[in-house]
Scaffold this motif. Structure first.
Motif, mmCIF file in Angstrom:
data_model
loop_
_atom_site.group_PDB
_atom_site.id
_atom_site.type_symbol
_atom_site.label_atom_id
_atom_site.label_comp_id
_atom_site.label_asym_id
_atom_site.label_seq_id
_atom_site.Cartn_x
_atom_site.Cartn_y
_atom_site.Cartn_z
ATOM 1 N N ASP A 93 -56.242 38.135 82.674
ATOM 2 C CA ASP A 93 -55.024 38.140 82.633
ATOM 3 C C ASP A 93 -55.169 39.606 82.066
ATOM 4 O OD1 ASP A 93 -53.810 35.939 84.057
ATOM 5 O OD2 ASP A 93 -53.297 35.041 82.359
ATOM 6 N N TYR A 94 -55.931 39.205 81.002
ATOM 7 C CA TYR A 94 -55.884 41.095 79.871
ATOM 8 C C TYR A 94 -56.372 41.886 81.097
ATOM 9 C CZ TYR A 94 -56.726 43.847 76.750
ATOM 10 O OH TYR A 94 -57.012 44.993 75.345
ATOM 11 N N VAL A 95 -57.861 41.488 81.517
ATOM 12 C CA VAL A 95 -58.720 42.645 82.064
ATOM 13 C C VAL A 95 -58.229 42.940 83.707
ATOM 14 C CG1 VAL A 95 -60.327 41.981 80.886
ATOM 15 C CG2 VAL A 95 -60.205 40.824 83.083
ATOM 16 N N GLN A 96 -57.009 42.434 84.297
ATOM 17 C CA GLN A 96 -56.822 42.840 85.870
ATOM 18 C C GLN A 96 -55.917 43.739 85.241
ATOM 19 O OE1 GLN A 96 -54.202 39.292 87.100
ATOM 20 N NE2 GLN A 96 -56.016 38.411 87.943
ATOM 21 N N GLY A 97 -56.132 45.188 86.531
ATOM 22 C CA GLY A 97 -54.993 45.949 86.535
ATOM 23 C C GLY A 97 -55.962 47.344 85.970
ATOM 24 N N ARG A 98 -55.266 48.749 86.173
ATOM 25 C CA ARG A 98 -55.617 49.258 85.413
ATOM 26 C C ARG A 98 -56.846 49.757 84.477
ATOM 27 N NH1 ARG A 98 -50.792 50.881 83.169
ATOM 28 N NH2 ARG A 98 -51.245 48.901 82.251
ATOM 29 N N GLY A 99 -58.097 49.579 85.048
ATOM 30 C CA GLY A 99 -59.661 49.923 84.093
ATOM 31 C C GLY A 99 -59.634 48.782 82.977
ATOM 32 N N ALA A 100 -58.629 47.953 83.098
ATOM 33 C CA ALA A 100 -58.758 46.971 81.845
ATOM 34 C C ALA A 100 -60.125 46.840 81.356
ATOM 35 C CB ALA A 100 -57.985 46.838 81.312
ATOM 36 N N ARG A 101 -61.266 46.506 83.173
ATOM 37 C CA ARG A 101 -62.367 45.155 82.480
ATOM 38 C C ARG A 101 -63.324 46.016 82.166
ATOM 39 N NH1 ARG A 101 -62.519 41.642 86.351
ATOM 40 N NH2 ARG A 101 -60.596 41.520 86.906
ATOM 41 N N SER A 102 -63.315 47.142 82.527
ATOM 42 C CA SER A 102 -64.670 48.623 82.074
ATOM 43 C C SER A 102 -63.724 49.474 81.092
ATOM 44 C CB SER A 102 -64.011 49.955 83.498
ATOM 45 O OG SER A 102 -64.918 49.252 84.512
ATOM 46 N N ALA A 103 -62.324 48.929 79.743
ATOM 47 C CA ALA A 103 -62.402 49.464 79.143
ATOM 48 C C ALA A 103 -63.393 48.635 77.818
ATOM 49 C CB ALA A 103 -60.535 49.814 78.960
ATOM 50 N N LEU A 104 -62.088 47.487 78.339
ATOM 51 C CA LEU A 104 -62.951 46.305 77.050
ATOM 52 C C LEU A 104 -64.472 46.385 77.555
ATOM 53 C CD1 LEU A 104 -62.324 43.712 75.188
ATOM 54 C CD2 LEU A 104 -62.359 42.205 77.019
ATOM 55 N N ALA A 105 -65.442 46.590 78.927
ATOM 56 C CA ALA A 105 -66.583 46.410 78.068
ATOM 57 C C ALA A 105 -67.037 47.259 77.936
ATOM 58 C CB ALA A 105 -67.048 46.632 79.667
ATOM 59 N N LYS A 106 -66.857 48.477 78.070
ATOM 60 C CA LYS A 106 -67.056 49.794 76.965
ATOM 61 C C LYS A 106 -66.412 49.584 75.253
ATOM 62 C CE LYS A 106 -66.795 54.765 76.650
ATOM 63 N NZ LYS A 106 -65.960 56.162 77.252
ATOM 64 N N LYS A 107 -65.619 48.988 74.992
ATOM 65 C CA LYS A 107 -65.373 48.860 73.179
ATOM 66 C C LYS A 107 -66.859 47.383 72.925
ATOM 67 C CE LYS A 107 -60.385 48.519 73.038
ATOM 68 N NZ LYS A 107 -59.321 48.342 72.760
ATOM 69 N N LEU A 108 -66.900 46.986 73.952
ATOM 70 C CA LEU A 108 -68.215 44.966 73.895
ATOM 71 C C LEU A 108 -69.204 46.586 73.697
ATOM 72 C CD1 LEU A 108 -65.766 42.625 74.772
ATOM 73 C CD2 LEU A 108 -65.970 43.585 72.479
ATOM 74 N N ILE A 110 -68.327 41.569 81.356
ATOM 75 C CA ILE A 110 -66.833 40.490 81.214
ATOM 76 C C ILE A 110 -65.932 40.159 82.391
ATOM 77 C CG2 ILE A 110 -64.563 41.786 80.791
ATOM 78 C CD1 ILE A 110 -66.473 41.853 78.932
ATOM 79 N N SER A 111 -66.458 40.388 84.111
ATOM 80 C CA SER A 111 -65.979 39.793 85.292
ATOM 81 C C SER A 111 -66.387 38.280 85.063
ATOM 82 C CB SER A 111 -66.301 40.381 86.685
ATOM 83 O OG SER A 111 -65.441 41.715 86.208
ATOM 84 N N GLN A 112 -67.142 38.021 84.998
ATOM 85 C CA GLN A 112 -67.614 36.736 84.823
ATOM 86 C C GLN A 112 -66.905 35.718 83.749
ATOM 87 O OE1 GLN A 112 -72.455 37.504 84.451
ATOM 88 N NE2 GLN A 112 -72.545 37.440 86.549
ATOM 89 N N TRP A 113 -67.103 36.326 82.792
ATOM 90 C CA TRP A 113 -66.475 35.913 82.138
ATOM 91 C C TRP A 113 -65.331 35.628 82.118
ATOM 92 C CZ3 TRP A 113 -68.063 38.844 76.852
ATOM 93 C CH2 TRP A 113 -69.369 38.232 76.291
ATOM 94 N N ALA A 114 -63.677 36.401 81.978
ATOM 95 C CA ALA A 114 -62.964 36.274 82.657
ATOM 96 C C ALA A 114 -62.480 35.020 83.765
ATOM 97 C CB ALA A 114 -62.230 37.505 83.617
ATOM 98 N N ASN A 115 -63.438 35.209 84.783
ATOM 99 C CA ASN A 115 -62.904 34.383 85.818
ATOM 100 C C ASN A 115 -63.907 32.673 85.304
ATOM 101 O OD1 ASN A 115 -62.520 36.088 87.935
ATOM 102 N ND2 ASN A 115 -63.703 37.141 88.272
ATOM 103 N N GLU A 116 -65.000 32.772 84.805
ATOM 104 C CA GLU A 116 -64.799 31.883 83.984
ATOM 105 C C GLU A 116 -66.121 31.119 84.946
ATOM 106 O OE1 GLU A 116 -61.871 28.666 83.803
ATOM 107 O OE2 GLU A 116 -60.728 30.352 82.261
#
Length: 78
Positions: free
Chosen positions: A5-20, A27-33
């Motif tokens: 839910d957090y990473v859906q939309g507007r580049g949040a997945r890429s932004a979180l990946a960059k922060k980490l 990040i997608s693999q973790w988010a999709n479990e």
């Protein structure tokens, strides 16, 4: 909040990946479990999301074993 839910939309997945300093694919693999989030990454994610995605959210089946100190604190829900 679930990571998906957090990473859906507007580049949040890429932004979180960059922060980490990780790949968006991971990040997608973790988010999709499809892969579990390693315990050592959970605190980093909790900090990077400003607590929106908690360790409890990331490891619902065993968080109390990994972080027993959290059992003394009531869970805050929105």
């Amino acid at each position: 909040m679930k990571l998906i839910d957090y990473v859906q939309g507007r580049g949040a997945r890429s932004a979180l990946a960059k922060k980490l300093n990780l790949t968006p694919v991971l990040i997608s693999q973790w988010a999709n479990e499809t892969r579990p989030v390693p315990p050592e990454r959970c605190v980093e994610i909790e900090v990077a999301t400003d607590g929106e995605v908690s360790r409890r959210d990331l490891r619902p089946d065993d968080w109390w074993r990994i972080w027993p100190e959290l059992t003394a604190k009531p869970e805050v829900t929105s």
